[in-house]
Scaffold this active site. Structure first.
Site, PDB file in Angstrom:
ATOM      1  N   LYS A  30     -38.303   9.406 -37.081  1.00  0.00           N
ATOM      2  CA  LYS A  30     -37.953  10.111 -35.841  1.00  0.00           C
ATOM      3  C   LYS A  30     -37.566  11.563 -36.137  1.00  0.00           C
ATOM      4  CE  LYS A  30     -34.358   8.560 -33.223  1.00  0.00           C
ATOM      5  NZ  LYS A  30     -33.406   9.610 -32.794  1.00  0.00           N
ATOM      6  N   SER A  31     -36.712  11.775 -37.121  1.00  0.00           N
ATOM      7  CA  SER A  31     -36.266  13.148 -37.434  1.00  0.00           C
ATOM      8  C   SER A  31     -37.451  14.023 -37.815  1.00  0.00           C
ATOM      9  CB  SER A  31     -35.290  13.119 -38.615  1.00  0.00           C
ATOM     10  OG  SER A  31     -34.099  12.490 -38.241  1.00  0.00           O
ATOM     11  N   ARG A  35     -39.331  17.414 -35.814  1.00  0.00           N
ATOM     12  CA  ARG A  35     -39.497  18.704 -36.502  1.00  0.00           C
ATOM     13  C   ARG A  35     -40.977  19.074 -36.616  1.00  0.00           C
ATOM     14  NH1 ARG A  35     -34.756  16.365 -37.737  1.00  0.00           N
ATOM     15  NH2 ARG A  35     -33.060  17.558 -38.707  1.00  0.00           N
ATOM     16  N   GLY A 103     -30.627  13.500 -28.773  1.00  0.00           N
ATOM     17  CA  GLY A 103     -29.671  14.508 -29.252  1.00  0.00           C
ATOM     18  C   GLY A 103     -30.312  15.476 -30.228  1.00  0.00           C
ATOM     19  N   ARG A 131     -22.650  14.012 -24.947  1.00  0.00           N
ATOM     20  CA  ARG A 131     -22.568  14.303 -26.387  1.00  0.00           C
ATOM     21  C   ARG A 131     -22.166  15.763 -26.624  1.00  0.00           C
ATOM     22  NH1 ARG A 131     -27.205  11.515 -29.600  1.00  0.00           N
ATOM     23  NH2 ARG A 131     -25.767  12.028 -31.283  1.00  0.00           N
ATOM     24  N   SER A 175     -23.511  18.011 -40.520  1.00  0.00           N
ATOM     25  CA  SER A 175     -24.484  17.653 -39.483  1.00  0.00           C
ATOM     26  C   SER A 175     -25.818  18.338 -39.726  1.00  0.00           C
ATOM     27  CB  SER A 175     -23.952  18.053 -38.100  1.00  0.00           C
ATOM     28  OG  SER A 175     -25.020  18.086 -37.174  1.00  0.00           O
ATOM     29  N   GLN A 177     -28.233  18.232 -37.642  1.00  0.00           N
ATOM     30  CA  GLN A 177     -28.690  18.827 -36.385  1.00  0.00           C
ATOM     31  C   GLN A 177     -28.153  20.244 -36.239  1.00  0.00           C
ATOM     32  OE1 GLN A 177     -27.577  16.060 -33.299  1.00  0.00           O
ATOM     33  NE2 GLN A 177     -29.201  14.621 -33.842  1.00  0.00           N
ATOM     34  N   ASP A 323     -26.923   6.950 -39.623  1.00  0.00           N
ATOM     35  CA  ASP A 323     -27.465   6.167 -38.505  1.00  0.00           C
ATOM     36  C   ASP A 323     -27.523   4.670 -38.809  1.00  0.00           C
ATOM     37  OD1 ASP A 323     -27.781   8.433 -36.974  1.00  0.00           O
ATOM     38  OD2 ASP A 323     -29.834   8.773 -37.636  1.00  0.00           O
ATOM     39  N   ARG A 400     -29.757   1.546 -31.776  1.00  0.00           N
ATOM     40  CA  ARG A 400     -29.474   1.008 -33.114  1.00  0.00           C
ATOM     41  C   ARG A 400     -28.494  -0.169 -33.046  1.00  0.00           C
ATOM     42  NH1 ARG A 400     -32.644   4.330 -35.815  1.00  0.00           N
ATOM     43  NH2 ARG A 400     -32.531   6.563 -35.427  1.00  0.00           N
TER      44      ARG A 400
HETATM   45  C1  S3P Z   1     -30.446  13.812 -37.137  1.00  0.00           C
HETATM   46  C2  S3P Z   1     -29.204  14.053 -37.674  1.00  0.00           C
HETATM   47  C3  S3P Z   1     -28.066  13.140 -37.523  1.00  0.00           C
HETATM   48  C4  S3P Z   1     -28.507  11.761 -37.066  1.00  0.00           C
HETATM   49  C5  S3P Z   1     -29.506  11.834 -35.946  1.00  0.00           C
HETATM   50  C6  S3P Z   1     -30.747  12.576 -36.400  1.00  0.00           C
HETATM   51  C7  S3P Z   1     -31.527  14.807 -37.337  1.00  0.00           C
HETATM   52  O1  S3P Z   1     -27.176  13.660 -36.541  1.00  0.00           O
HETATM   53  O2  S3P Z   1     -27.395  11.000 -36.682  1.00  0.00           O
HETATM   54  O3  S3P Z   1     -29.886  10.540 -35.527  1.00  0.00           O
HETATM   55  O4  S3P Z   1     -32.699  14.479 -37.108  1.00  0.00           O
HETATM   56  O5  S3P Z   1     -31.201  15.943 -37.729  1.00  0.00           O
HETATM   57  P1  S3P Z   1     -25.982  14.689 -36.921  1.00  0.00           P
HETATM   58  O6  S3P Z   1     -26.585  15.950 -37.343  1.00  0.00           O
HETATM   59  O7  S3P Z   1     -25.207  14.835 -35.635  1.00  0.00           O
HETATM   60  O8  S3P Z   1     -25.192  13.997 -37.982  1.00  0.00           O
END
Ligand code: S3P
Length: 449
Positions: A30-31, A35, A103, A131, A175, A177, A323, A400
């Site tokens: 997913k991440s 991107r 998010g 959030r 983080s 993100q 996660d 999850r």
């Molecule tokens: C993610 C970073 C994580 C993770 C989220 C995906 C990402 O969040 O929990 O599911 O793709 O960069 P945080 O950056 O808030 O830790």
């Protein structure tokens, strides 16, 4: 305006099953899929993405870029072809960009949007609207961004046309993100951007920027990025998502007689905390056929059942498995002795308050837990063949948590009913089919409301 809750909410009815067996592929990461769409859209030329996760979260990102004038074909059987518009080629969207439950999409996109010439608005569903966004608003504002928020929560209004300045910034929370949002804004800044991380977090943005010809330099826990004029289009392949594989790693570990192999899973060291933690707990995990898929390490993971024991989770592992705690808590309940997690307050601001929701669900199924503001102690019941009582748990719309409790059925006395499971489609659309194929006794029904 936030999205309404879908009226077709799903329940999982999971009857006890004995073991997981077979080979499986989990969907794309997913991440990395988020991107890939973002950088492909900003590149000059055509990027093909194979193994793209066609889950609701990544589709929200894809639709957002279409709404900004990017031509994107697919997904067809995991393949997406993006005609990149160049780093300055995005167009103003005609309406608010709705990111649903995602998010990652909201925080990363914000980093890009603050640097555009046009105004934009970001909205999300009820969960995303709760959030915290202050963590991204703060550094982006320091760079010169102009964003209006609802007391640090979405909806977010971005006033484009600002000149951004690179900053040197120490992340207050570990983080990926936040780090990624700053890096994406830094592409457009007048000068260098430097970020200091308090602990290692997933580095997919750094790897992918480097692949697209814009290297991010790392020195220990510090990163430096120079502004970019051009990103080079690529052929990308997305590895299987370790976060989706994690449910099966735990399921096979706790269910006697299990033996599964999950093929081509991303094993980037900044994501592999779940494997490290399960191995610390005594799991029988073999990593096979390691190779690189583009700039990302992948491997096949074989898991056989093993007697797990409780551990104290090392703090440095928390961001590397951030996660995976819902499913790790299921493993902890089946382990011998207690498992203790501290320093994990971040789990309270995920798709749900994962400490609270997991503690409530585990207690409903008869597990003894102690909950803290920043962690949990789970008292394992390894000596019993059936660890969990049957019963009803609420996933609170958290994908999850729904999938984690489904795995509890492998050591349960009776049926487990899990409500509010529709959001499993955000990250793992074919979870139920795949779980049935390897031995889970799972059916879906509409939630009674
Ligand atoms: C993610 C970073 C994580 C993770 C989220 C995906 C990402 O969040 O929990 O599911 O793709 O960069 P945080 O950056 O808030 O830790």
């Amino acid at each position: 305006m936030t999205q309404q809750m879908p009226s077709n909410r799903l329940t999982y009815q999971v009857n006890p099953a004995t073991s997981l067996r077979g080979d499986l592929h989990v969907p794309g990461d997913k991440s990395i899929s988020h991107r890939a769409i973002m950088l492909a859209s900003l590149a000059t030329g055509e990027t093909s993405i194979t193994g793209f996760l066609a889950g609701a979260d990544c589709l929200a990102t894809l639709h957002a870029f279409r709404a900004m004038g990017v031509k994107i074909a697919g997904p067809h059987a995991g393949k997406v072809v993006v005609q990149g518009v160049g780093i300055h080629g995005l167009q103003a969207p005609k309406q608010a960009l709705d990111l649903g439950n995602a998010g990652t999409a909201m925080r990363l996109l914000l980093g890009l949007l603050v640097a555009q010439r046009f105004d934009s608005e970001l909205i999300g569903d009820a969960s995303l609207s709760k959030r915290p966004m202050g963590r991204v608003l703060q550094p982006l504002t320091l760079m010169g961004a102009k964003i209006a928020a609802n007391d640090d929560f979405p909806p977010l209004q971005v006033h484009g046309g600002q000149t951004l300045t690179g900053i040197e910034y120490t992340l207050p929370v570990a983080s990926a993100q936040v780090k990624s949002a700053i890096l994406l804004a830094g592409l457009y800044a007048k000068n260098t951007t430097t970020i200091h991380e308090p602990a290692a977090t997933r580095d997919h943005t750094e790897r992918m920027l480097t692949t697209f010809g814009c290297p991010v330099k790392r020195d220990g826990q510090s990163l430096t990025l120079q502004p970019a004029d051009c990103l080079k289009a690529q052929a990308l392949t997305v590895p299987g998502d370790i976060s989706s594989a994690a449910f099966f790693l735990v399921g096979a570990s706790i269910a006697p007689g299990s033996d599964i192999t999950i093929q081509q899973v991303g094993l980037n060291p900044t994501r592999a905390g779940v494997v490290t933690l399960l191995q610390l707990m005594g799991a029988d995990i073999t990593i096979q056929n390691e190779c690189l898929l583009g700039n990302e390490p992948v491997a096949d993971i074989r898991v056989r059942a093993a007697q797990l024991h409780g551990i104290t989770i090392p703090r440095a592992q928390i961001p590397l498995a951030i996660d995976e705690f819902p499913t790790l808590f299921i493993a902890a309940a089946c382990a011998e002795g207690r498992t203790e997690l501290r320093g994990a307050r971040e789990l309270r601001v995920k798709e749900s308050d994962r400490l609270q929701v997991m503690a409530t669900g585990l207690q409903r199924l008869g597990i003894d837990v102690e909950l803290f503001d920043n962690g949990i102690i789970i008292h394992g019941c390894a000596s019993q063949q059936t660890v969990f009582n049957g019963g009803q748990v609420d996933s609170h719309g958290d994908h999850r948590i729904a999938m984690a409790f489904a795995m509890a059925s492998l050591r349960a006395k009776g049926a487990i009913t899990i409500s509010d499971c529709h959001n499993v489609a955000t990250s793992f659309p074919n979870f139920v089919n795949l779980a049935q194929q390897v031995g889970l006794n799972i059916e879906t029904a509409k939630d009674k409301q």
